[in-house]
Design an enzyme around this catalytic site. Structure first.
Site, PDB file in Angstrom:
ATOM      1  N   GLY A  21      -4.965   0.011   6.404  1.00 14.21           N
ATOM      2  CA  GLY A  21      -5.254  -0.808   5.273  1.00 14.21           C
ATOM      3  C   GLY A  21      -4.722   0.149   3.891  1.00 14.21           C
ATOM      4  O   GLY A  21      -3.961   0.160   3.362  1.00 14.21           O
ATOM      5  N   ASN A  22      -6.412  -0.260   2.545  1.00  6.97           N
ATOM      6  CA  ASN A  22      -6.056   0.219   2.000  1.00  6.97           C
ATOM      7  C   ASN A  22      -7.396   0.808   0.933  1.00  6.97           C
ATOM      8  O   ASN A  22      -8.300   0.291   1.725  1.00  6.97           O
ATOM      9  CB  ASN A  22      -5.066  -0.269   1.035  1.00  6.97           C
ATOM     10  CG  ASN A  22      -5.469  -1.918   0.731  1.00  6.97           C
ATOM     11  OD1 ASN A  22      -6.570  -2.502  -0.222  1.00  6.97           O
ATOM     12  ND2 ASN A  22      -4.487  -2.628   1.004  1.00  6.97           N
ATOM     13  N   HIS A  23      -7.068   1.475   0.155  1.00  3.33           N
ATOM     14  CA  HIS A  23      -8.438   1.935  -0.481  1.00  3.33           C
ATOM     15  C   HIS A  23      -8.967   0.251  -1.458  1.00  3.33           C
ATOM     16  O   HIS A  23      -9.979   0.542  -1.837  1.00  3.33           O
ATOM     17  CB  HIS A  23      -8.076   2.711  -1.414  1.00  3.33           C
ATOM     18  CG  HIS A  23      -8.621   3.798  -0.468  1.00  3.33           C
ATOM     19  ND1 HIS A  23      -8.681   4.415   0.065  1.00  3.33           N
ATOM     20  CD2 HIS A  23      -7.019   4.899  -0.751  1.00  3.33           C
ATOM     21  CE1 HIS A  23      -8.697   5.736   1.084  1.00  3.33           C
ATOM     22  NE2 HIS A  23      -7.344   5.902   0.192  1.00  3.33           N
ATOM     23  N   SER A  24      -9.301  -0.990  -1.239  1.00  4.40           N
ATOM     24  CA  SER A  24      -9.158  -1.811  -2.034  1.00  4.40           C
ATOM     25  C   SER A  24     -10.896  -1.916  -2.176  1.00  4.40           C
ATOM     26  O   SER A  24     -11.348  -1.789  -0.841  1.00  4.40           O
ATOM     27  CB  SER A  24      -8.848  -3.299  -1.933  1.00  4.40           C
ATOM     28  OG  SER A  24      -9.842  -4.147  -2.900  1.00  4.40           O
ATOM     29  N   ALA A  90      -5.434  -6.661  -2.394  1.00  5.45           N
ATOM     30  CA  ALA A  90      -4.342  -5.873  -2.155  1.00  5.45           C
ATOM     31  C   ALA A  90      -4.339  -6.117  -0.279  1.00  5.45           C
ATOM     32  O   ALA A  90      -4.596  -5.779   0.360  1.00  5.45           O
ATOM     33  CB  ALA A  90      -5.516  -4.474  -2.657  1.00  5.45           C
TER      34      ALA A  90
END
Ligand code: CTP
Length: 217
Positions: A21-24, A90
């Site tokens: 995943g990512n930090h969005s 994102a």
């Protein structure tokens, strides 16, 4: 006016307990949904996993998804009837080639994951955009910002790109503020000061509305 917004990250599963995943946080997309609704739009907010509650406005329908593929399917269902598309999510560019049915056990000193490309939601929908539809994309760049953003605008058939530069302190992920530049297909460029994300959303929505045929502005 109907508006489609993608927001937040996507989670691409590796096994039943892990994902890429990512930090969005989704804050920018949710702020845009609230602002479009406040200006009279009916909004479908397609959101990846976030900690934010569903917006309370009855004019906003929130659709929760996990993966890029799910986000794409939800967007495809709504896009043809929407006047404005805003791609604030994102999206993970790649996903694990295989999703293990059971938790992956540790073995050996290294682990190699094979990743395969995800669908580009904005680019794919861009192929069937009608002349009266307006598409807005986001670009987060670290160098040659405007050139990269304009390249993205052309490749994904956007009418407007919201550029965030990571060189600007306070912009991007994990901040409540953002500093943006708006670039348009006809070469127009507008730069804005560092502002709270709710105010940035008002600037973006105002710019979009001013470009629509029947001037909702
Ligand atoms: N986007 C999308 N689907 C994807 C990837 C991106 O809809 N699978 C959208 C984002 O929501 C954003 C825009 O495309 O509006 C820019 O995404 P970005 O990942 O920066 O663009 P890329 O073309 O993947 O370029 P880069 O090489 O910078 O990653």
């Amino acid at each position: 006016m109907r508006v489609l917004i993608t927001a937040g990250p996507t989670y691409e599963p590796l096994d039943p307990v892990r994902f890429i995943g990512n930090h969005s946080t989704g804050k920018m997309g949710y702020a845009l949904a609230e602002t479009f609704a406040a200006r009279g739009a009916e909004v479908t907010l397609i959101s990846g996993p976030t900690n934010l509650p569903d917006p309370a406005s009855p004019a906003i329908r929130t659709v929760r998804v996990q993966t890029a593929q799910e986000m794409y399917q939800a967007a495809v269902a709504v896009a043809p009837a929407a006047d404005v598309w805003v791609f604030a999510a994102a999206v993970a560019d790649y996903r694990p080639a295989q999703v293990a049915e059971q938790k992956i056990k540790k073995a050996g000193d290294t682990l190699t994951l094979e990743l395969v490309k995800n669908v580009d939601i904005a680019a794919e929908l861009g192929k069937s955009k009608r002349p009266e539809q307006f598409s807005v994309g986001f670009a987060l760049e670290t160098e040659n910002e405007q050139a990269h953003a304009l390249d993205k605008l052309r490749r994904k058939n956007f009418d407007m790109v919201v550029l965030n530069s990571l060189r600007d302190a306070g912009a991007g992920f994990r901040h409540d503020t953002n500093k943006i530049t708006l670039l348009e297909a006809d070469g127009r460029i507008a730069t804005f000061d560092l502002k709270a994300k709710a105010e940035v959303a008002r600037d973006i929505v105002q710019a979009v509305l001013s470009r629509l045929p029947h001037s909702h502005a």
